[in-house]
Design an enzyme around this catalytic site. Structure first.
Site, PDB file in Angstrom:
ATOM      1  N   LYS A 105       0.839  -1.220   0.000  1.00  0.00           N
ATOM      2  CA  LYS A 105       0.000   0.000   0.000  1.00  0.00           C
ATOM      3  C   LYS A 105       0.865   1.258   0.000  1.00  0.00           C
ATOM      4  CE  LYS A 105      -1.784   1.602   4.019  1.00  0.00           C
ATOM      5  NZ  LYS A 105      -1.566   3.022   4.370  1.00  0.00           N
ATOM      6  N   ASN A 106       1.840   1.304   0.906  1.00  0.00           N
ATOM      7  CA  ASN A 106       2.590   2.550   1.073  1.00  0.00           C
ATOM      8  C   ASN A 106       3.649   2.762  -0.008  1.00  0.00           C
ATOM      9  OD1 ASN A 106       0.967   3.138   3.192  1.00  0.00           O
ATOM     10  ND2 ASN A 106       2.461   2.649   4.794  1.00  0.00           N
ATOM     11  N   CYS A 163      -5.264  13.037  12.847  1.00  0.00           N
ATOM     12  CA  CYS A 163      -5.975  11.787  12.596  1.00  0.00           C
ATOM     13  C   CYS A 163      -5.919  10.948  13.856  1.00  0.00           C
ATOM     14  CB  CYS A 163      -5.424  11.045  11.393  1.00  0.00           C
ATOM     15  SG  CYS A 163      -4.018  10.016  11.721  1.00  0.00           S
ATOM     16  N   ARG A 215       0.143  14.514  13.153  1.00  0.00           N
ATOM     17  CA  ARG A 215       0.665  14.300  11.802  1.00  0.00           C
ATOM     18  C   ARG A 215       0.726  15.575  10.951  1.00  0.00           C
ATOM     19  NH1 ARG A 215      -1.639   8.694   9.517  1.00  0.00           N
ATOM     20  NH2 ARG A 215       0.284   8.799   8.331  1.00  0.00           N
ATOM     21  N   ASP A 267       4.133   0.671  12.180  1.00  0.00           N
ATOM     22  CA  ASP A 267       2.996  -0.026  11.571  1.00  0.00           C
ATOM     23  C   ASP A 267       2.902  -1.491  11.995  1.00  0.00           C
ATOM     24  OD1 ASP A 267       2.322   2.297  10.311  1.00  0.00           O
ATOM     25  OD2 ASP A 267       3.108   1.728   8.351  1.00  0.00           O
ATOM     26  N   ARG A 279      -8.776  -0.574   4.089  1.00  0.00           N
ATOM     27  CA  ARG A 279      -7.891   0.458   3.546  1.00  0.00           C
ATOM     28  C   ARG A 279      -6.514  -0.110   3.237  1.00  0.00           C
ATOM     29  NH1 ARG A 279      -7.229   5.563   6.961  1.00  0.00           N
ATOM     30  NH2 ARG A 279      -5.879   5.847   5.184  1.00  0.00           N
TER      31      ARG A 279
HETATM   32  N1  EPU Z   1       6.107  14.663  10.848  1.00  0.00           N
HETATM   33  C1  EPU Z   1       6.272  16.013  11.122  1.00  0.00           C
HETATM   34  N2  EPU Z   1       6.182  16.898  10.081  1.00  0.00           N
HETATM   35  C2  EPU Z   1       5.953  16.511   8.809  1.00  0.00           C
HETATM   36  C3  EPU Z   1       5.806  15.139   8.532  1.00  0.00           C
HETATM   37  C4  EPU Z   1       5.900  14.241   9.578  1.00  0.00           C
HETATM   38  O1  EPU Z   1       6.472  16.406  12.266  1.00  0.00           O
HETATM   39  O2  EPU Z   1       5.889  17.371   7.916  1.00  0.00           O
HETATM   40  C5  EPU Z   1       6.232  13.685  11.948  1.00  0.00           C
HETATM   41  C6  EPU Z   1       4.954  12.868  12.142  1.00  0.00           C
HETATM   42  O3  EPU Z   1       4.023  13.542  12.965  1.00  0.00           O
HETATM   43  C7  EPU Z   1       5.498  11.614  12.778  1.00  0.00           C
HETATM   44  C8  EPU Z   1       6.858  11.436  12.092  1.00  0.00           C
HETATM   45  O4  EPU Z   1       7.187  12.710  11.563  1.00  0.00           O
HETATM   46  O5  EPU Z   1       5.710  11.803  14.148  1.00  0.00           O
HETATM   47  C9  EPU Z   1       6.893  10.430  10.979  1.00  0.00           C
HETATM   48  O6  EPU Z   1       5.783  10.612  10.126  1.00  0.00           O
HETATM   49  P1  EPU Z   1       5.846  10.340   8.563  1.00  0.00           P
HETATM   50  O7  EPU Z   1       5.682  11.625   7.840  1.00  0.00           O
HETATM   51  O8  EPU Z   1       7.032   9.512   8.241  1.00  0.00           O
HETATM   52  O9  EPU Z   1       4.522   9.493   8.327  1.00  0.00           O
HETATM   53  P2  EPU Z   1       3.655   9.515   7.009  1.00  0.00           P
HETATM   54  O10 EPU Z   1       4.520   9.746   5.844  1.00  0.00           O
HETATM   55  O11 EPU Z   1       2.478  10.411   7.203  1.00  0.00           O
HETATM   56  C10 EPU Z   1       3.904   6.974   6.459  1.00  0.00           C
HETATM   57  C11 EPU Z   1       2.983   5.823   6.259  1.00  0.00           C
HETATM   58  C12 EPU Z   1       2.359   5.436   7.594  1.00  0.00           C
HETATM   59  C13 EPU Z   1       3.485   5.063   8.553  1.00  0.00           C
HETATM   60  C14 EPU Z   1       4.476   6.238   8.682  1.00  0.00           C
HETATM   61  C15 EPU Z   1       5.683   5.918   9.534  1.00  0.00           C
HETATM   62  C16 EPU Z   1       2.235   6.172   3.978  1.00  0.00           C
HETATM   63  C17 EPU Z   1       1.128   6.498   3.050  1.00  0.00           C
HETATM   64  N3  EPU Z   1       1.950   6.202   5.289  1.00  0.00           N
HETATM   65  O12 EPU Z   1       3.108   8.046   6.986  1.00  0.00           O
HETATM   66  O13 EPU Z   1       1.550   4.297   7.354  1.00  0.00           O
HETATM   67  O14 EPU Z   1       2.957   4.755   9.814  1.00  0.00           O
HETATM   68  O15 EPU Z   1       4.947   6.612   7.375  1.00  0.00           O
HETATM   69  O16 EPU Z   1       6.373   4.845   9.019  1.00  0.00           O
HETATM   70  O17 EPU Z   1       3.335   5.859   3.556  1.00  0.00           O
HETATM   71  C18 EPU Z   1      -0.198   2.766   7.767  1.00  0.00           C
HETATM   72  O18 EPU Z   1       0.103   2.209   6.694  1.00  0.00           O
HETATM   73  O19 EPU Z   1      -0.990   2.259   8.610  1.00  0.00           O
HETATM   74  C19 EPU Z   1       0.404   4.061   8.073  1.00  0.00           C
HETATM   75  C20 EPU Z   1      -0.094   4.891   8.993  1.00  0.00           C
END
Ligand code: EPU
Length: 422
Positions: free
Chosen positions: A22-23, A121, A126, A309, A401
């Protein structure tokens, strides 16, 4: 609305084919906005989030055909044609935060992108500040108004970007934006997840010049144009990990066909520490459960550390182990919502802030439970596989999802599980 009904106690034996990730799929679909013609992805997982991304791409003027094999033709030219073709509306973004992944490609290819702000969320606040900081550094004008983030720039230019935190989708957005920018972009403190590497691989197939994906520093030399490609999506390490836990806790024996062990190091080593027998075979990863499970201490970390995850799923394993496990969640501030539900099934878990102390041992008993996010739902299905009696997991839309036909895959290896109307 559907529910999943599980009758616990079956040993899972056989083979499960792991679906595309998915990701990985979500950024790859968004990346199809970048090249000058239609790209085709194979091994696309049949998931709600993938359908949502398909819907969003159509809204942005793409032609999207197929499901398992999906072809995406982006609108031609270099300019968006009217609001609908550069805006990701609230109705879609509120159902899937990963919609933010179209922002980088839209600005890079068409000069303008507008995406509803995802907001908080269930698992945490996030923010997307790092995505925006990077785009601003590349010369984009970023404005926030009426709940939308509006980003425009005639041609992005290369920049040096140091991420405050390694962010997966942030890094992906910036890589896609930088691929068509003028000059060199360097992203430091980059996320190292396999999905980031997969995206770099695909962008490079399109003609991008990206080096260092999978390390802390990614360098992107911008090019003027990208070409359409064909690509088969990598196996889902989190789906594979979830079934690996299922094998361990049911004392089963599962071959996870297509699973990539090199993407699963942290979780496989914890499974071994818990007493499961893990082997890497030509066709994938094989996990056998045996005697009593040993407790495991886990701290979630960015890759290559233990993935957030998989935290909920390992908590079920810890709840069954012979002794005390300490599980620390460092990525998302509110990712213990499965705890009260597991407690309703008899698990002994005490949470203080970001730390859960799990006293393993008591047999779980089936109950009606509900979850508020995807991985939490998966943990409740796992608990149901070993609980005495019947477990009903409500709000199955969370599972849909991110897990393709989870009940069918588990039933095929011996689980007593079905989907029913709630
Ligand atoms: N963060 C910030 N600022 C930003 C972006 C992130 O502070 O601009 C923080 C977040 O709040 C968090 C950390 O950085 O504390 C890491 O978040 P990240 O941005 O890496 O998460 P994401 O990209 O929103 C993806 C996956 C998630 C997975 C996380 C961590 C996708 C579509 N989603 O989310 O997947 O948990 O990386 O590995 O790739 C899931 O599949 O169930 C899922 C939630």
């Amino acid at each position: 609305m559907d529910k999943i009904v599980v009758e616990g106690g079956s040993r899972l034996v056989g083979e499960i084919k792991i679906s595309g990730a998915k990701n990985a799929a979500l950024p790859l679909l968004a990346a199809a906005l970048l090249p000058t013609g239609p790209s085709t992805y194979k091994n696309v997982p049949l998931l709600q989030d993938v359908s949502t991304m398909g819907k969003l791409l159509r809204q942005l003027g793409c032609e999207v055909d197929g499901r398992r094999t999906m072809t995406i033709a982006p609108p031609p030219g270099k300019h968006p044609r009217g609001k609908h073709h550069y805006e990701a509306p609230y109705q879609l973004v509120k159902t899937m935060r990963a919609s933010i992944l179209v922002l980088g490609p839209l600005v890079a290819r068409y000069g303008h992108g507008r995406v509803s702000l995802p907001g908080g969320c269930a698992i945490g606040a996030r923010p997307i500040d790092q995505h925006l900081k990077g785009l601003e550094a590349m010369g984009a004008k970023v404005t926030l108004e009426h709940g939308y983030v509006d980003v425009s720039c005639k041609r992005l230019r290369g920049a040096s970007i140091v991420c405050d935190v390694p962010t997966v989708t942030g890094c992906e957005n910036l890589m896609m934006a930088a691929a068509l920018a003028k000059g060199r972009t360097v992203i430091e403190n980059a996320a190292r997840e396999p999905e980031v590497e997969e995206l770099a691989l695909v962008l490079n197939k399109m003609g991008a010049r990206i080096q260092g994906a999978g390390t802390h520093v990614i360098t992107i030399e911008g090019v003027d144009e990208l070409q359409p490609i064909e690509h088969a999506i990598v196996a889902d390490r989190i789906e594979a990990g979830t079934f690996a836990v299922a094998a361990a806790i049911t004392r089963g024996d599962l071959l996870l066909r297509g699973a990539r062990a090199e993407h699963m190091d942290a979780m496989l080593s914890k499974l071994r520490a818990a007493g499961a027998h893990v082997t890497v075979e030509a066709g994938g990863v094989r996990v056998r459960g045996g005697g009593d499970l040993a407790p495991v201490d886990i701290t979630t970390q960015p890759h290559p550390g233990f993935p957030t995850d998989m935290q909920a799923q390992f908590m079920v394993l810890a709840a069954l182990a012979d002794g005390q496990s300490v599980i620390k969640e460092t990525i998302f501030e509110n990712r213990f919502m499965h705890v009260p539900e597991l407690a309703r099934m008899g698990a002994d878990i005490a949470v203080s802030g970001r730390v859960a102390v799990v006293r393993g041992g008591p047999k779980l008993s089936g109950a009606q439970v509900m979850a508020t996010d995807l991985r939490a739902s998966a943990s409740l299905v796992l608990a149901g596989l070993v609980a005495g009696g019947k477990t009903e997991v409500l709000r199955v839309y969370h599972l849909d999802r991110g897990y393709e036909a989870i009940e069918k895959k588990l039933r095929a290896v011996g689980a007593k599980i079905k989907r029913a109307k709630a």
